[in-house]
Design a protein around this motif. Structure first.
Motif, short mmCIF file in Angstrom:
data_model
loop_
_atom_site.label_atom_id
_atom_site.label_comp_id
_atom_site.label_asym_id
_atom_site.label_seq_id
_atom_site.Cartn_x
_atom_site.Cartn_y
_atom_site.Cartn_z
N TRP A 24 66.72 8.03 79.43
CA TRP A 24 67.77 6.71 79.40
C TRP A 24 66.72 5.47 79.93
O TRP A 24 66.80 4.52 79.25
CB TRP A 24 68.89 6.79 80.08
CG TRP A 24 69.84 7.71 79.49
CD1 TRP A 24 70.46 8.73 80.01
CD2 TRP A 24 70.60 7.38 78.04
NE1 TRP A 24 71.54 9.18 78.87
CE2 TRP A 24 71.36 8.48 77.97
CE3 TRP A 24 70.25 6.76 77.04
CZ2 TRP A 24 72.00 8.80 76.55
CZ3 TRP A 24 70.74 6.96 75.75
CH2 TRP A 24 71.83 7.79 75.67
N ARG A 25 65.66 5.81 80.71
CA ARG A 25 65.00 4.70 81.26
C ARG A 25 63.91 4.32 80.15
O ARG A 25 63.73 3.23 80.06
CB ARG A 25 64.24 5.39 82.58
CG ARG A 25 63.30 4.30 83.07
CD ARG A 25 62.78 4.81 84.40
NE ARG A 25 61.89 6.00 84.32
CZ ARG A 25 60.60 5.97 83.68
NH1 ARG A 25 60.07 4.93 83.21
NH2 ARG A 25 60.14 6.92 83.60
N LEU A 26 63.37 5.48 79.43
CA LEU A 26 62.45 5.08 78.58
C LEU A 26 62.92 4.38 77.32
O LEU A 26 62.71 3.56 76.79
CB LEU A 26 61.60 6.53 78.27
CG LEU A 26 60.67 6.99 79.44
CD1 LEU A 26 60.45 8.38 78.91
CD2 LEU A 26 59.72 6.03 79.65
N ALA A 27 64.38 5.12 77.08
CA ALA A 27 65.06 4.33 75.76
C ALA A 27 65.35 2.95 76.15
O ALA A 27 65.34 2.31 75.06
CB ALA A 27 66.21 5.28 75.66
N GLY A 28 65.64 2.57 77.01
CA GLY A 28 65.87 1.34 77.59
C GLY A 28 64.90 0.15 77.15
O GLY A 28 65.13 -0.82 77.18
N GLU A 29 63.77 0.77 77.27
CA GLU A 29 62.43 0.06 76.92
C GLU A 29 62.21 -0.21 75.82
O GLU A 29 61.32 -1.04 75.27
CB GLU A 29 61.15 0.70 77.65
CG GLU A 29 61.44 0.83 79.27
CD GLU A 29 59.96 1.24 80.03
OE1 GLU A 29 58.97 1.30 79.40
OE2 GLU A 29 59.97 2.17 80.68
#
Length: 313
Positions: free
Chosen positions: A279-284
């Protein structure tokens, strides 16, 4: 033009401003039919051949391939519709090519501007991703880790919401984020596990109804989106009530202070580093809050609710 109103192949080429080789190429493929043959067996073309040759040249300037031109010429009565379809198809293909070029440019900038000691690792990450990138591997990952008892239509909705739409003009940092996301969901896992969030003890309990849970979560996340997008602090309210009710309903029980305390412990126990990284990477990659961001906001809202002093004490 000869006395019979026809041109030789050389004369037609001169009229159209192309080479004899070009006329012969189209003629041999049936795109430019000859009117007749001379006594010596040479090709002769009428005025209609000049118009058709000019049309072919115009279509080729749009980079339409020869196989795509043939059907257009055979449908002169519906050339407008056929040409519109061909142009739309060409625009889609061009869009894909441009997206690939933008991703490639951003990847090159990422490699060019990074510290030398990081270049080999970033090159390895980027080299594992197609250009333009394909999110199929992300969708496959979600279909693998979702509960098997979910209806297909519900799985499709979850996958659609969980897989980020990729930017067509990415920044170098977004190229790196997707490459890391791709590596996260494709990495081999110790013990042959899925690599995502494993089912919690609560989810493996008898009578657990995952379809009820995910339906309720979808509504709770939607209610949370405005607050998350605006950066508001997590607070109890309708979204949290919906979130708790989804979990309670999935277990065949009702919302209560005791259930909320139990749910808090369950959520803490089921936290998983791979999902947090996803989710952290998807948020970028996306400009809007992810489902993971909504979930974290609701967990924090539950903490705020349970830690608030009870009135009268």
């Amino acid at each position: 033009m000869g006395p019979d109103g026809t041109w030789s192949i050389g004369e037609l080429a001169a009229q159209a401003g192309v080479t004899v080789k070009t006329v012969r190429f189209y003629s041999d493929r049936g795109l430019l039919p000859e009117t007749t043959r001379s006594a010596g067996g040479h090709r002769r073309y009428g005025p209609e051949a000049l118009e058709r040759l000019r049309l072919i040249r115009s279509l080729r300037t749009l980079d339409l391939p020869v196989p795509a031109i043939d059907p257009l010429l055979d449908r002169e009565d519906a050339l407008g519709d056929a040409l519109e379809d061909a142009i739309a198809r060409q625009l889609r293909e061009l869009g894909t090519q441009l997206a690939a070029l933008r991703w490639r440019e951003a990847a090159l900038r990422l490699l060019h501007d990074c510290p030398p000691e990081e270049r080999a690792d970033r090159l390895r990450l980027i080299g594992a991703v197609s250009v333009p990138p394909d999110t199929t591997v992300l969708a496959r990952y979600w279909r693998r880790i979702l509960p098997v008892r979910l209806p297909a239509c519900q799985v499709a909705r979850i996958v659609d919401a969980a897989v980020p739409d990729l930017p067509t003009d990415p920044a170098p940092a977004q190229v790196l984020a997707f490459a890391r996301l791709h590596a996260t969901v494709t990495a081999p896992c110790p013990g042959g596990s899925d690599g995502g969030r494993p089912p919690s003890a609560a989810e493996q309990a008898p009578g657990f109804r995952p379809a009820v849970l995910y339906d309720g979560l979808a509504e709770a996340y939607e209610l949370t989106a405005p607050a998350v997008g605006a950066g508001r602090s997590p607070q109890p309210g309708e979204a949290l009530d919906c979130f708790v009710a989804a979990h309670a309903g999935a277990h065949g029980t009702t919302d209560s202070p005791a259930f909320r305390r139990r749910l808090r412990r369950q959520l803490a126990d089921s936290a998983h580093p791979v999902m947090d990284r996803y989710w952290r990477l998807a948020g970028e990659l996306v400009p809007h809050p992810t489902l993971g961001a909504a979930h974290d906001w609701l967990r924090a809202a539950l903490d705020t609710h349970l830690e608030a002093p009870v009135a009268g004490r």
